[in-house]
Design a protein around this motif. Structure first.
Motif, short mmCIF file in Angstrom:
data_model
loop_
_atom_site.label_atom_id
_atom_site.label_comp_id
_atom_site.label_asym_id
_atom_site.label_seq_id
_atom_site.Cartn_x
_atom_site.Cartn_y
_atom_site.Cartn_z
N GLU A 145 -12.42 5.62 -20.20
CA GLU A 145 -11.72 6.20 -19.72
C GLU A 145 -10.12 4.90 -20.14
O GLU A 145 -10.17 4.24 -19.72
N SER A 146 -8.55 5.13 -20.71
CA SER A 146 -7.97 4.67 -20.36
C SER A 146 -6.69 4.99 -19.64
O SER A 146 -6.63 5.79 -19.06
N THR A 147 -6.58 4.06 -18.71
CA THR A 147 -5.51 4.14 -17.47
C THR A 147 -4.15 3.95 -17.72
O THR A 147 -3.13 4.95 -16.79
N ASP A 148 -3.87 4.24 -19.46
CA ASP A 148 -2.08 4.25 -19.59
C ASP A 148 -2.28 5.28 -20.77
O ASP A 148 -3.11 5.83 -20.92
N GLU A 149 -1.09 5.19 -21.97
CA GLU A 149 -1.14 5.21 -23.15
C GLU A 149 -2.21 5.10 -24.04
O GLU A 149 -1.81 5.39 -24.79
N GLU A 153 -8.09 -1.53 -23.85
CA GLU A 153 -8.05 -2.72 -24.29
C GLU A 153 -9.33 -3.13 -23.58
O GLU A 153 -9.34 -4.84 -24.54
N TYR A 154 -10.45 -3.02 -23.13
CA TYR A 154 -11.69 -4.46 -22.45
C TYR A 154 -13.12 -3.63 -22.70
O TYR A 154 -13.14 -2.71 -22.96
N GLY A 155 -14.00 -4.40 -23.44
CA GLY A 155 -14.97 -3.87 -23.49
C GLY A 155 -15.80 -3.25 -24.26
O GLY A 155 -14.75 -2.73 -25.42
N ALA A 156 -16.30 -2.05 -24.63
CA ALA A 156 -17.28 -1.60 -25.42
C ALA A 156 -17.81 -0.14 -24.94
O ALA A 156 -18.28 -0.34 -23.43
N ASP A 157 -17.60 1.25 -25.52
CA ASP A 157 -18.18 2.28 -24.43
C ASP A 157 -19.52 1.94 -24.57
O ASP A 157 -20.02 1.42 -25.81
N VAL A 159 -21.43 0.98 -22.63
CA VAL A 159 -22.01 -0.10 -21.23
C VAL A 159 -20.99 -0.02 -19.98
O VAL A 159 -19.94 -0.14 -19.96
N ASN A 160 -21.17 -1.26 -19.09
CA ASN A 160 -20.26 -1.88 -17.88
C ASN A 160 -20.63 -3.06 -17.48
O ASN A 160 -21.86 -3.68 -18.15
N TYR A 161 -19.99 -3.31 -16.21
CA TYR A 161 -19.56 -5.22 -16.59
C TYR A 161 -20.46 -5.57 -15.16
O TYR A 161 -20.96 -6.33 -14.78
N ARG A 162 -20.60 -3.92 -14.24
CA ARG A 162 -20.82 -4.60 -12.60
C ARG A 162 -22.00 -3.87 -12.57
O ARG A 162 -22.63 -4.56 -10.96
N TYR A 163 -22.36 -3.04 -12.84
CA TYR A 163 -24.17 -2.38 -12.55
C TYR A 163 -24.96 -2.13 -13.20
O TYR A 163 -24.92 -2.53 -14.90
N SER A 164 -26.81 -2.39 -13.25
CA SER A 164 -27.46 -1.58 -14.14
C SER A 164 -27.03 -0.73 -13.85
O SER A 164 -27.26 0.13 -12.57
N GLY A 165 -28.75 0.39 -14.64
CA GLY A 165 -28.39 1.43 -13.66
C GLY A 165 -30.28 2.63 -15.09
O GLY A 165 -29.96 1.40 -15.89
N VAL A 166 -29.75 2.93 -14.75
CA VAL A 166 -30.77 4.65 -16.09
C VAL A 166 -30.40 5.59 -15.01
O VAL A 166 -29.90 5.61 -13.95
N GLU A 198 -15.85 6.86 -11.85
CA GLU A 198 -15.86 5.55 -12.04
C GLU A 198 -15.98 4.48 -11.18
O GLU A 198 -16.40 3.90 -10.24
N LEU A 199 -17.14 3.53 -12.37
CA LEU A 199 -17.57 2.65 -11.60
C LEU A 199 -17.44 1.51 -11.39
O LEU A 199 -16.99 0.59 -10.49
N HIS A 200 -15.72 0.51 -12.08
CA HIS A 200 -15.33 -0.37 -11.81
C HIS A 200 -13.98 -0.05 -12.78
O HIS A 200 -14.04 0.69 -14.02
N ARG A 201 -13.04 -1.14 -12.84
CA ARG A 201 -12.07 -1.23 -14.06
C ARG A 201 -11.28 -2.27 -14.20
O ARG A 201 -11.55 -3.32 -13.24
N HIS A 202 -11.01 -2.59 -16.13
CA HIS A 202 -10.20 -3.81 -15.95
C HIS A 202 -9.32 -4.23 -16.66
O HIS A 202 -9.30 -2.97 -17.76
#
Length: 227
Positions: A145-149, A153-157, A159-166, A198-202
């Protein structure tokens, strides 16, 4: 038998007795040394610990819910995790007795943004009666999700970059067994089907998770590493 012969026989027996006693003492000494070595090993040994957590995933069996974690880095070594459930737990949910058996055995190290070994490997996946695990990923499945309008800008749908999971099926009990201590990251209210986390933001990008319909289940096959 003459007196001389008798004396010689007695002397031979005494010599043999002394030899046997010497051997016994030698064996006892060796055993004592080995016992001390074993005692020292047991005192200094550090057997691998096992941390067990029993969790209940809320919500509905029609949905899958995120359970995320961070593997330890190379200052620890390989993180080992088993996610399991006995086939008869939660009777009268998916079945009156044979509900769902699961054994998900994985290992890994670090996180996608880390500089260490960075991998997750699926060692064993077995289920019976009903599937309960989905979307196993080193970079745990998420959306942006975007934090502005502006667009994210970062990454791809996906995945996330701080956690593994199931993702685990709702309404059921599970057991997490690991060789390191961690608190699984979960939705605060799994009974709310609209709950997000929210897992994290960048930059202007938030990495989010939410329940996934069971119809979108992805069978665990992950074997990922960063070279």
């Amino acid at each position: 038998m003459s007196t001389t012969e008798t004396a010689d026989l007695i002397e031979s027996v005494n010599d043999l007795t002394d030899t046997v006693i010497g051997k016994v003492e030698e064996i006892d000494s060796r055993v004592e040394v080995k016992e001390k070595q074993v005692d020292e090993f047991l005192i200094n040994a550090t057997p691998e610990k096992r941390y067990v957590q029993d969790i209940k995933i809320g919500g509905s069996t029609d949905y899958l819910y995120p359970v995320f974690w961070r593997f330890p880095d190379c200052s620890f070594g390989v993180g080992k995790l088993e996610i399991s459930r006995h086939y008869s737990w939660n009777r009268n949910t998916l079945d009156d007795s044979h509900v769902a058996s699961l054994l998900l055995q994985i290992e890994g190290n670090a996180t996608p943004w880390n500089g260490d070994a960075n991998y997750l490997r699926l060692l064993r996946y077995r289920y019976r009666y009903n599937k309960t695990a989905s979307h196993l990923q080193f970079a745990g499945f998420s959306y942006r999700e975007s934090t502005d309008e502006n667009p994210p800008e970062y990454g791809a749908d996906g995945v996330n970059y701080r956690y593994s999971g199931v993702y685990l099926r709702g309404g059921l009990d599970y057991r997490l067994s690991s060789n390191w201590s961690f608190s699984p990251v979960r939705l605060q209210n799994e009974d709310n089907i609209n709950e997000t986390l929210e897992l994290h933001r960048h930059y202007n990008t938030k990495f989010m998770v939410k329940p996934i319909p069971f119809s979108e289940l992805v069978t665990p096959v992950e074997d990922f590493y960063v070279g």
